[in-house]
Design a protein around this motif. Structure first.
Motif, mmCIF file in Angstrom:
data_model
loop_
_atom_site.group_PDB
_atom_site.id
_atom_site.type_symbol
_atom_site.label_atom_id
_atom_site.label_comp_id
_atom_site.label_asym_id
_atom_site.label_seq_id
_atom_site.Cartn_x
_atom_site.Cartn_y
_atom_site.Cartn_z
ATOM 1 N N THR A 167 0.828 -1.211 0.000
ATOM 2 C CA THR A 167 0.000 0.000 0.000
ATOM 3 C C THR A 167 0.863 1.262 0.000
ATOM 4 N N THR B 65 0.983 4.006 -2.977
ATOM 5 C CA THR B 65 0.707 5.413 -2.657
ATOM 6 C C THR B 65 1.858 6.298 -3.097
ATOM 7 N N ILE C 174 0.734 9.208 -5.797
ATOM 8 C CA ILE C 174 0.618 10.622 -5.426
ATOM 9 C C ILE C 174 1.546 11.527 -6.252
ATOM 10 N N ILE D 95 -5.136 7.448 -1.171
ATOM 11 C CA ILE D 95 -4.606 6.439 -0.252
ATOM 12 C C ILE D 95 -5.599 5.288 -0.104
ATOM 13 N N THR E 66 -6.136 2.915 -3.188
ATOM 14 C CA THR E 66 -5.151 1.882 -3.528
ATOM 15 C C THR E 66 -5.706 0.499 -3.205
ATOM 16 N N GLU F 194 -1.413 -5.627 -1.542
ATOM 17 C CA GLU F 194 -1.653 -4.419 -0.754
ATOM 18 C C GLU F 194 -2.519 -4.805 0.433
ATOM 19 N N TYR G 237 -5.066 2.720 7.515
ATOM 20 C CA TYR G 237 -5.459 3.704 6.498
ATOM 21 C C TYR G 237 -5.666 5.059 7.154
ATOM 22 N N THR H 78 -3.679 8.460 6.119
ATOM 23 C CA THR H 78 -4.430 9.609 5.625
ATOM 24 C C THR H 78 -4.205 10.820 6.509
#
Lengths: 282, 226
Positions: free
Chosen positions: A67, A71, A75, A207, A210, A220, A254, A258
């Protein structure tokens, strides 16, 4: 001078990590602990259970790394697409703005899940397998997500550019700056500052999006958690109550990711705070 | 917009341009510093023909400063940075030299204490004075003023006109689009009445106000003098 430092001199040199940010982080940490204790008491399960983690650790860490990597690809790529696209979008030249408009319409309208599936199916044809191996298709799928988010970010940056009054460019020209200098020193700093809040929003979405990559089998967090849950149920690896622990830890992870990313953007917002650019404060 | 305008401004002159809205006053100013590219005709600055491909418009704009109706200060920069940004980025001056000069100019427009304030923290009159300092920073041969007091609350008009008057007395060449008749009377060396893109009448302000030759000038003057 007083407890609240509000003079312009102070504001110009606002530190990156503000006291407010520190207090918020502490609040979140305390809130998280209370949440976990409540879960423990009410439902009788724990995300601190050592035997649970002994089983789940492998899947969890592999998933987390996946993950993070996705990310870290999506991004930066999507920001570059969004920034350049947003810039092209406000260009007088139709050759620059029109293709970007088509791109935005296309990628905003297609479900990201479908994009990922297509990218996965045809991705291997795009990349030399010797370089990327079997992971190549997943990289392409991640890039598809970047294209998806990039389309949204084009609109974020376009709005940023368009909220700068015409007079700013004119005044820059009037002091003798060329087109590029005016952009670099006058327009862009204001555009970027104005784009930060909606960008934080978009990053939070990226995020969590994903997790869609798991659908085609990418490594992931979401996919590996689901796989672990499957094994638990099928092979009786642990008590059923562990299912809650799996998803609680996934959700918390997560959340932390975030939270950290949006906080970085918020800190940038404070750092480049400009009275007049944020006209309204109630 | 402009049709057959011929205007010759000598060094040290203060020309005030009046005329109804849409008469081409702003366009006239913008043609001089090439913010608007004239379709036809020639613009000379200090004897140099400037609206040719051989000359960069950026160079022209360094020769002729401009002050806008809506100030157009750079929102993300402090008062001092607004004044120095041109020096640093366009004239390649060192930050120290630029700041020394910027502070001096802010003091000259009476804003030495406001160097660290952002435009949003200043009154309209203060913003316009910073804008004048910004134009002065480039050491221009002339400054164009496009309705510098029209967007100001009445109580701030005086301070801006005072700065402009001092500038004029110090010998700055100025072309001012403004309906401030008091300023025109006391400072302008020449008044120009522009209508429908043409110079209808020009002369010493007092003369044009008291004995306008043309019917249109008379009608306009009677309206703004009330």
């Amino acid at each position: 001078m007083g407890l609240w430092r509000t003079s312009s001199e102070d504001r110009r040199r606002r530190p990156f990590l503000t006291k407010e940010t520190g207090i918020r982080l502490l609040e979140m940490f305390v809130g998280g602990i209370i949440f976990l204790v409540l879960l423990q008491v009410l439902l009788g399960f724990s995300v601190f259970d050592a035997t649970f983690w002994a089983r789940f650790w492998n899947s969890y860490t592999r998933g987390l790394v996946g993950t993070l990597v996705f990310t870290a690809i999506i991004i930066p790529v999507s920001v570059v697409i969004g920034f350049l696209g947003g810039w092209a979008r406000v260009s007088r030249h139709r050759v620059a703005s029109w293709p970007v408009a088509v791109y935005v319409d296309f990628f905003r309208g297609i479900p990201p899940l479908v994009l990922i599936i297509f990218a996965y199916l045809f991705g291997q044809d795009f990349l030399p397998p010797r370089v990327f191996g079997r992971g190549g298709a997943y990289t392409v799928a991640a890039l598809a997500l970047a294209l998806h988010s990039g389309a949204y970010q084009v609109e974020i940056f376009r709005a940023g550019f368009q909220s700068i009054p015409r007079g700013q460019m004119e005044a820059a020209h009037a002091v003798g700056m060329g087109q590029w200098q005016s952009m670099r020193h006058i327009i862009l700093p204001q555009t970027l500052r104005l784009s930060l809040p909606p960008l934080a929003n978009e990053f939070a979405t990226v995020i969590k999006d994903t997790s869609l990559l798991g659908v085609v089998g990418a490594t992931e967090m979401f996919a590996l958690a689901q796989e672990f849950q499957q094994q638990m149920v099928t092979f009786g690896i642990g008590p059923l109550v562990w299912v809650f622990s799996v998803w609680t830890s996934v959700a918390l992870t997560y959340f932390v990711m975030t939270f950290l990313v949006t906080r970085v953007l918020l800190a940038l917002e404070h750092r480049f705070h400009t009275p007049g650019l944020e006209a309204l404060s109630l | 917009m402009l049709r057959g305008v011929s205007l010759d401004v000598a060094r040290g002159e203060v020309v005030v341009v009046v005329g109804p809205s849409g008469s081409g006053k702003s366009t006239l100013l913008r043609c001089i510093n090439l913010l608007v590219e004239p379709d036809e005709g020639r613009v000379f600055i200090d004897g140099v023909h400037v609206n040719t491909p051989a000359i960069r418009p950026e160079w022209v704009r360094q020769q002729v400063g401009m002050v806008f109706q809506s100030f157009n200060l750079f929102t993300h920069l402090t008062a001092l940075q607004n004044v120095t940004v041109g020096l640093i980025r366009v004239k390649d001056e060192s930050k120290d030299a630029a700041e020394a000069k910027g502070k001096e100019l802010l003091a000259r427009v009476g804003l030495a204490a406001k160097e660290n304030a952002y435009p949003a923290e200043l009154s309209g009159g203060q913003q316009q004075r910073v804008a004048i300092a910004r134009a002065l920073a480039m050491d221009p041969k002339a400054i164009l003023f496009d309705e510098p007091t029209s967007a100001l609350d009445p109580e701030y008009i005086r301070e801006v006109l005072d700065v402009m008057t001092t500038l004029a007395r110090d010998g700055m060449t100025m072309i001012v689009v403004s309906h401030e008749m008091g300023f025109a009377r006391s400072v302008a060396t020449r008044l120009i009445f522009l209508d429908e893109g043409k110079i209808i009448e020009e002369g010493v302000p007092e003369e044009v106000f008291v004995h306008p030759k043309h019917e249109r000038t008379r009608a306009f003057v009677s309206k703004i003098l009330r």
